[in-house]
Write a protein that holds these residues in place. Structure first.
Motif, PDB file in Angstrom:
ATOM      1  N   VAL A  77      23.846  49.357  27.227  1.00  5.29           N
ATOM      2  CA  VAL A  77      24.794  48.788  26.255  1.00  5.29           C
ATOM      3  C   VAL A  77      24.047  48.335  25.004  1.00  5.29           C
ATOM      4  CG1 VAL A  77      26.354  46.850  25.821  1.00  5.29           C
ATOM      5  CG2 VAL A  77      26.526  48.133  27.954  1.00  5.29           C
ATOM      6  N   ALA A  78      22.907  47.680  25.187  1.00  6.56           N
ATOM      7  CA  ALA A  78      22.133  47.210  24.037  1.00  6.56           C
ATOM      8  C   ALA A  78      21.682  48.370  23.153  1.00  6.56           C
ATOM      9  CB  ALA A  78      20.922  46.403  24.516  1.00  6.56           C
ATOM     10  N   SER A 109      12.746  46.447  22.426  1.00 13.58           N
ATOM     11  CA  SER A 109      12.200  45.202  22.977  1.00 13.58           C
ATOM     12  C   SER A 109      13.306  44.204  23.286  1.00 13.58           C
ATOM     13  CB  SER A 109      11.192  44.589  21.999  1.00 13.58           C
ATOM     14  OG  SER A 109      11.820  44.244  20.779  1.00 13.58           O
ATOM     15  N   GLU A 110      14.292  44.099  22.392  1.00 17.98           N
ATOM     16  CA  GLU A 110      15.406  43.181  22.640  1.00 17.98           C
ATOM     17  C   GLU A 110      16.220  43.632  23.849  1.00 17.98           C
ATOM     18  OE1 GLU A 110      19.481  41.448  20.501  1.00 17.98           O
ATOM     19  OE2 GLU A 110      18.067  42.666  19.357  1.00 17.98           O
ATOM     20  N   ALA A 111      16.489  44.939  23.937  1.00 18.85           N
ATOM     21  CA  ALA A 111      17.276  45.464  25.060  1.00 18.85           C
ATOM     22  C   ALA A 111      16.557  45.235  26.384  1.00 18.85           C
ATOM     23  CB  ALA A 111      17.544  46.951  24.845  1.00 18.85           C
ATOM     24  N   LEU A 112      15.245  45.482  26.404  1.00 17.00           N
ATOM     25  CA  LEU A 112      14.478  45.305  27.633  1.00 17.00           C
ATOM     26  C   LEU A 112      14.415  43.831  28.025  1.00 17.00           C
ATOM     27  CD1 LEU A 112      12.770  46.714  29.777  1.00 17.00           C
ATOM     28  CD2 LEU A 112      10.780  46.396  28.293  1.00 17.00           C
ATOM     29  N   GLU A 113      14.194  42.979  27.039  1.00 18.78           N
ATOM     30  CA  GLU A 113      14.131  41.547  27.309  1.00 18.78           C
ATOM     31  C   GLU A 113      15.465  41.038  27.868  1.00 18.78           C
ATOM     32  OE1 GLU A 113      12.333  37.798  24.907  1.00 18.78           O
ATOM     33  OE2 GLU A 113      13.904  38.914  23.875  1.00 18.78           O
ATOM     34  N   ARG A 114      16.575  41.460  27.267  1.00 17.00           N
ATOM     35  CA  ARG A 114      17.896  41.029  27.738  1.00 17.00           C
ATOM     36  C   ARG A 114      18.169  41.545  29.140  1.00 17.00           C
ATOM     37  NH1 ARG A 114      22.459  43.285  24.221  1.00 17.00           N
ATOM     38  NH2 ARG A 114      21.235  42.229  22.616  1.00 17.00           N
ATOM     39  N   ALA A 115      17.755  42.790  29.419  1.00 18.91           N
ATOM     40  CA  ALA A 115      17.984  43.371  30.736  1.00 18.91           C
ATOM     41  C   ALA A 115      17.265  42.584  31.827  1.00 18.91           C
ATOM     42  CB  ALA A 115      17.529  44.828  30.747  1.00 18.91           C
TER      43      ALA A 115
END
Length: 608
Positions: free
Chosen positions: A318-319, A327-333
């Motif tokens: 989704v991100a 990096s943001e998508a991985l961190e949120r996941a």
């Protein structure tokens, strides 16, 4: 006998406090975080450890108030305008993530051979991320006010809202649930809407007058009691309306976010919030039923891994679909891959109506708890993929009991220059900053900088803001500067506050917050740069200075028009039809015409 009972209860209280005091510093020292420390401490003193507690459920019910108070404080930071600006993230990003993850996790249950209804209930419960864990991690990492943090908060708000329709759906999916009449369902919905409307009316028209009366009484303990009453009363109102207690507290915080008493409320609730939130994690650790885990360890391990990996994959997808960075998508996941406290409520409701049995409820609860335990460890692993600078306070003094005549908050490139003339004048200057590396580097050059977060009211007190002749706010982030100024002008209204503004919109925000003086960080340096450019091109020195003075004057005219007209947005971006100032191409004085130059655009982009 009464004395023995009282002694036993006191032992339990001492055990709770002692477990947290011992475990949390050890785990933080190991880099594992406070949450994992609380969870491990709860497991150690619970029914499957030292057996000091036999009924962790009772403690968990009390400890849930920590989550309630946490969301109240978050609500205090979410002004209605700010919350409205997040509507796309809440109902767009949040709904898309929750929906996709629910479908994927339901598919995991179906692949395991379970029926569609139990699979959906199990998956939907795991979708509800732990608000307590994620909020605590964001706070510890200093990301609450960042863009990334705000997106995560928006998703959490949507998931908290989702518990209401999910509970209604549980009643419908129950054996015989379809027989519930439409009138009963409409009645439940009306009660929920009525509870929300009543809380909004009370928050808008009753709370401020109430706190004004209590403030006039000058009884601090009564103000504290009133703050707790607001938090717990709003939570109770939502619970009676069939909604989430946490959402009630959050809504109360939002309604009070623009109150003049919001900083006082935050200071009053904060100590209770911290203790009860720690108690919540202790109770979660105690609730892990090791008998069930040992009897079903293979299935539990399989579904912990499967649920977390599939949910993380859905969050990442989704991100990236919405064009957020890798990096943001991985961190949120990684941060949101666990189940949460609302899953316990959903599974208990499903067990009570016969969708799942007691053993399935225990297994699913264990899966969620283990996922919560794994999350802080997974965050540690993320550091190797997305390395972050770790700050330690070794060799750094905490701001406490400072009494300088001038307090400087923020010692970056701006604060360093601004403080030098004060130091040359021989003034007693106290400097605080929350960047440990900068503090250590400043010490190498002979500057004494103390560690302290200027956005915290207690730190401002201990740093001597109330005793200072002036406070200089030199931080670089506009939202941080605004919050510090709001704290200062609310708590120390007689102390002059001078602030660094990031851009034109931030300067207007600071003025409306009551700052005594502000200056845009690049404005004067850009004018000096322009003056030197004129002289390089052959303009006389005096004429160049006169031209720069004219630019400064006309910029001031535009600024005054925007300030008086209120044509700016809280986001810092100006908008609206600003009255057109006198163009720079107009004759400056008889016989001398300035070169035609278009007026500067009234947007922040013009200053960057």
């Amino acid at each position: 006998m009464a004395g023995e009972a009282s002694g036993g209860e006191l032992i339990q209280v001492v055990a709770l406090l002692g477990a947290g005091v011992v475990a949390v510093p050890i785990f933080k020292r190991l880099g594992l975080g406070s949450i994992l420390g609380y969870l491990a401490a709860g497991l150690a003193i619970g029914p499957f450890g030292l057996r000091l507690f036999d009924d962790p459920e009772a403690i968990l019910h009390v400890a849930e108030l920590g989550v309630v108070m946490f969301l109240f404080i978050i609500g205090l930071e979410m002004r209605p305008s700010r919350l409205w600006s997040l509507r796309t993230e809440i109902f767009g990003l949040g709904l898309l993530q929750a929906g996709l993850c629910a479908l994927l996790l339901t598919a995991v249950g179906l692949a395991g051979g379970f029926g569609i209804v139990p699979s959906f209930v199990a998956g939907a419960g795991f979708v509800l991320t732990s608000t307590a864990i994620v909020m605590q991690l964001l706070e510890e990492r200093g990301q609450m006010a960042s863009t990334r943090g705000q997106r995560i908060v928006s998703i959490l708000l949507l998931e908290d809202l989702a518990i209401v329709p999910l509970l209604a759906l549980i009643a419908f999916l129950a054996p015989g649930g379809g027989e519930v009449s439409t009138a009963e369902r409409l009645t439940d919905v009306a009660i929920g809407i009525g509870a929300i409307a009543g809380l909004i009316v009370a928050g808008r028209y009753l709370l401020n007058p109430l706190f004004r009366i209590l403030a006039d009484a000058h009884a601090r303990e009564v103000m504290t009691a009133a703050a707790l009453l607001v938090v717990l009363g709003s939570a109770l109102a939502m619970q009676l309306g069939g909604l989430s207690m946490a959402m009630g507290a959050f809504l109360a915080g939002v309604l009070l976010s623009e109150s003049t008493f919001r900083h006082q409320l935050e200071a009053d609730v904060e100590p209770f919030r911290g203790i009860l939130l720690g108690l919540f994690f202790l109770a979660v650790g105690m609730s892990l039923d090791l008998t069930v885990v040992l009897a079903n360890w293979g299935m539990i391990a399989l579904y912990v891994v499967a649920y977390m990996l599939v949910k993380a994959a859905g969050i990442y997808a989704v991100a990236r679909l919405l064009r957020h960075g890798h990096s943001e998508a991985l961190e949120r996941a990684v941060l949101m891959a666990q189940g949460g406290e609302f899953a316990f409520v959903l599974y208990a409701a499903a067990a009570s109506v016969g969708i799942i049995d007691a053993e399935a409820n225990a297994v699913l609860t264990a899966i969620v708890i283990i996922s919560m335990v794994i999350t802080p460890i997974a965050i540690l692993g993320l550091r190797f993929v997305l390395p972050r600078d770790e700050q330690t306070l070794e060799g750094v003094e905490i701001a406490d009991g400072l009494d300088g005549s001038v307090l400087v908050i923020g010692f970056g490139r701006f604060g360093q220059v601004a403080s030098q003339p004060l130091l040359l004048q021989g003034m007693d200057v106290s400097i605080i900053d929350n960047d440990v590396e900068m503090i250590q580097a400043a010490a190498d050059f002979g500057f004494k900088v103390y560690y302290g977060d200027g956005t915290r009211l207690d730190i401002l007190h201990t740093a001597g803001a109330g005793r200072a002749r002036a406070v200089l706010v030199c931080v670089d982030k506009p939202e941080t500067a605004l919050r510090i100024v709001e704290h200062l002008k609310t708590e120390f209204p007689l102390t002059p506050v001078l602030a660094r503004a990031f851009d034109r919109g931030a300067a207007l925000d600071l003025i409306h917050a009551g700052v005594d003086y502000q200056i845009r960080e690049t404005f004067e340096s850009a004018l000096s740069f322009g003056r030197e450019t004129l002289m390089t091109l052959g303009t006389d020195k005096d004429e160049a200075a006169e031209l720069i003075d004219e630019v400064r004057r006309r910029d001031g005219e535009r600024f005054e028009m925007q300030l008086s007209g209120g044509m700016y947005a809280g986001t810092g971006l100006l908008k609206g039809n600003t009255p057109t100032p006198t163009p720079l191409s107009q004759p400056r004085k008889p016989g001398q015409v300035m070169n035609p130059v278009p007026p500067a655009p009234e947007t922040d982009a013009a200053e960057r």
